[in-house]
Design a protein around this motif. Structure first.
Motif, PDB file in Angstrom:
ATOM      1  N   PRO A  13       0.827  -1.216   0.000  1.00 49.54           N
ATOM      2  CA  PRO A  13       0.000   0.000   0.000  1.00 49.54           C
ATOM      3  C   PRO A  13       0.859   1.263   0.000  1.00 49.54           C
ATOM      4  O   PRO A  13       1.948   1.291   0.573  1.00 49.54           O
ATOM      5  CB  PRO A  13      -0.786  -0.103   1.310  1.00 49.54           C
ATOM      6  CG  PRO A  13      -0.806  -1.557   1.616  1.00 49.54           C
ATOM      7  CD  PRO A  13       0.506  -2.096   1.108  1.00 49.54           C
ATOM      8  N   CYS A  42      -8.027   4.820  -0.948  1.00 52.66           N
ATOM      9  CA  CYS A  42      -8.027   4.606  -2.399  1.00 52.66           C
ATOM     10  C   CYS A  42      -7.848   3.119  -2.661  1.00 52.66           C
ATOM     11  O   CYS A  42      -6.973   2.474  -2.076  1.00 52.66           O
ATOM     12  CB  CYS A  42      -6.889   5.393  -3.039  1.00 52.66           C
ATOM     13  SG  CYS A  42      -6.759   5.156  -4.827  1.00 52.66           S
ATOM     14  N   TYR A  43      -8.689   2.587  -3.555  1.00 50.29           N
ATOM     15  CA  TYR A  43      -8.608   1.184  -3.937  1.00 50.29           C
ATOM     16  C   TYR A  43      -8.368   1.086  -5.438  1.00 50.29           C
ATOM     17  O   TYR A  43      -9.076   1.715  -6.230  1.00 50.29           O
ATOM     18  CB  TYR A  43      -9.909   0.443  -3.598  1.00 50.29           C
ATOM     19  CG  TYR A  43     -10.187   0.386  -2.123  1.00 50.29           C
ATOM     20  CD1 TYR A  43      -9.579  -0.594  -1.337  1.00 50.29           C
ATOM     21  CD2 TYR A  43     -11.041   1.297  -1.518  1.00 50.29           C
ATOM     22  CE1 TYR A  43      -9.836  -0.655   0.027  1.00 50.29           C
ATOM     23  CE2 TYR A  43     -11.295   1.242  -0.158  1.00 50.29           C
ATOM     24  CZ  TYR A  43     -10.684   0.271   0.604  1.00 50.29           C
ATOM     25  OH  TYR A  43     -10.931   0.216   1.950  1.00 50.29           O
ATOM     26  N   GLU A  44      -7.374   0.290  -5.812  1.00 50.15           N
ATOM     27  CA  GLU A  44      -7.108   0.030  -7.218  1.00 50.15           C
ATOM     28  C   GLU A  44      -8.019  -1.112  -7.663  1.00 50.15           C
ATOM     29  O   GLU A  44      -8.162  -2.110  -6.952  1.00 50.15           O
ATOM     30  CB  GLU A  44      -5.640  -0.353  -7.396  1.00 50.15           C
ATOM     31  CG  GLU A  44      -5.211  -0.462  -8.830  1.00 50.15           C
ATOM     32  CD  GLU A  44      -3.724  -0.737  -8.937  1.00 50.15           C
ATOM     33  OE1 GLU A  44      -3.036   0.026  -9.615  1.00 50.15           O
ATOM     34  OE2 GLU A  44      -3.251  -1.724  -8.324  1.00 50.15           O
ATOM     35  N   THR A  45      -8.625  -0.967  -8.842  1.00 52.10           N
ATOM     36  CA  THR A  45      -9.587  -1.960  -9.300  1.00 52.10           C
ATOM     37  C   THR A  45      -9.370  -2.309 -10.771  1.00 52.10           C
ATOM     38  O   THR A  45      -8.959  -1.461 -11.559  1.00 52.10           O
ATOM     39  CB  THR A  45     -11.031  -1.464  -9.077  1.00 52.10           C
ATOM     40  OG1 THR A  45     -11.947  -2.443  -9.562  1.00 52.10           O
ATOM     41  CG2 THR A  45     -11.302  -0.146  -9.761  1.00 52.10           C
ATOM     42  N   GLU A  51     -16.824  -1.730 -10.211  1.00 48.79           N
ATOM     43  CA  GLU A  51     -16.695  -1.350  -8.799  1.00 48.79           C
ATOM     44  C   GLU A  51     -17.601  -0.165  -8.463  1.00 48.79           C
ATOM     45  O   GLU A  51     -18.198  -0.116  -7.384  1.00 48.79           O
ATOM     46  CB  GLU A  51     -15.240  -1.015  -8.462  1.00 48.79           C
ATOM     47  CG  GLU A  51     -14.958  -0.945  -6.995  1.00 48.79           C
ATOM     48  CD  GLU A  51     -15.205  -2.251  -6.257  1.00 48.79           C
ATOM     49  OE1 GLU A  51     -15.702  -2.189  -5.107  1.00 48.79           O
ATOM     50  OE2 GLU A  51     -14.916  -3.322  -6.801  1.00 48.79           O
ATOM     51  N   VAL A  88     -14.076   7.520  -0.504  1.00 53.10           N
ATOM     52  CA  VAL A  88     -13.367   6.439  -1.179  1.00 53.10           C
ATOM     53  C   VAL A  88     -13.005   6.889  -2.589  1.00 53.10           C
ATOM     54  O   VAL A  88     -13.830   7.426  -3.322  1.00 53.10           O
ATOM     55  CB  VAL A  88     -14.242   5.160  -1.257  1.00 53.10           C
ATOM     56  CG1 VAL A  88     -13.569   4.082  -2.093  1.00 53.10           C
ATOM     57  CG2 VAL A  88     -14.544   4.647   0.141  1.00 53.10           C
ATOM     58  N   LEU A  90     -11.615   5.401  -6.143  1.00 53.79           N
ATOM     59  CA  LEU A  90     -11.379   4.191  -6.928  1.00 53.79           C
ATOM     60  C   LEU A  90     -10.416   4.537  -8.048  1.00 53.79           C
ATOM     61  O   LEU A  90     -10.587   5.543  -8.725  1.00 53.79           O
ATOM     62  CB  LEU A  90     -12.680   3.657  -7.522  1.00 53.79           C
ATOM     63  CG  LEU A  90     -13.751   3.221  -6.515  1.00 53.79           C
ATOM     64  CD1 LEU A  90     -15.011   2.780  -7.257  1.00 53.79           C
ATOM     65  CD2 LEU A  90     -13.235   2.111  -5.627  1.00 53.79           C
TER      66      LEU A  90
END
Length: 99
Positions: A13, A42-45, A51, A88, A90
């Motif tokens: 991360p 933050c999320y990687e997708t 998502e 959040v 993405l």
């Protein structure tokens, strides 16, 4: 603003540190008047659209539609606010052109 990303190892991360530059910096109020702290996760997708739909189906609110991000070489990001008031971000894994 000045932005620095910190990571201990590739694939781990990232921690993003943000510093306001000048009185008109968009993050100045949050960081100086409100004391800063955790702003968002933050999320990687693999699929930004999939998502997004999943988050919206869980009653998250879309804050900012997908757009290219300078900090991520043009990969698109989108912003949502969860029912728990967590912001959040993405981040799509690859740019629309496949790079």
């Amino acid at each position: 603003m000045k932005v620095t990303f910190l990571s201990s190892r590739p694939g781990e991360p990232l921690l993003e540190l943000v510093q306001p530059v000048g009185e008109k910096s968009p993050v100045r109020k949050f960081l100086t008047e409100k004391g800063g702290g955790l702003h968002h996760l933050c999320y990687e997708t693999e699929s930004l659209e999939t998502e997004l739909q999943q988050m919206l189906s869980r009653r998250a609110m879309l804050v900012r539609r997908p757009q290219p991000a300078v900090a991520f070489d043009g990969r698109r990001i989108a912003w949502l606010l969860t029912q728990e008031n967590l912001l959040v971000e993405l981040l799509e894994k690859t740019s629309p052109g496949g790079s």
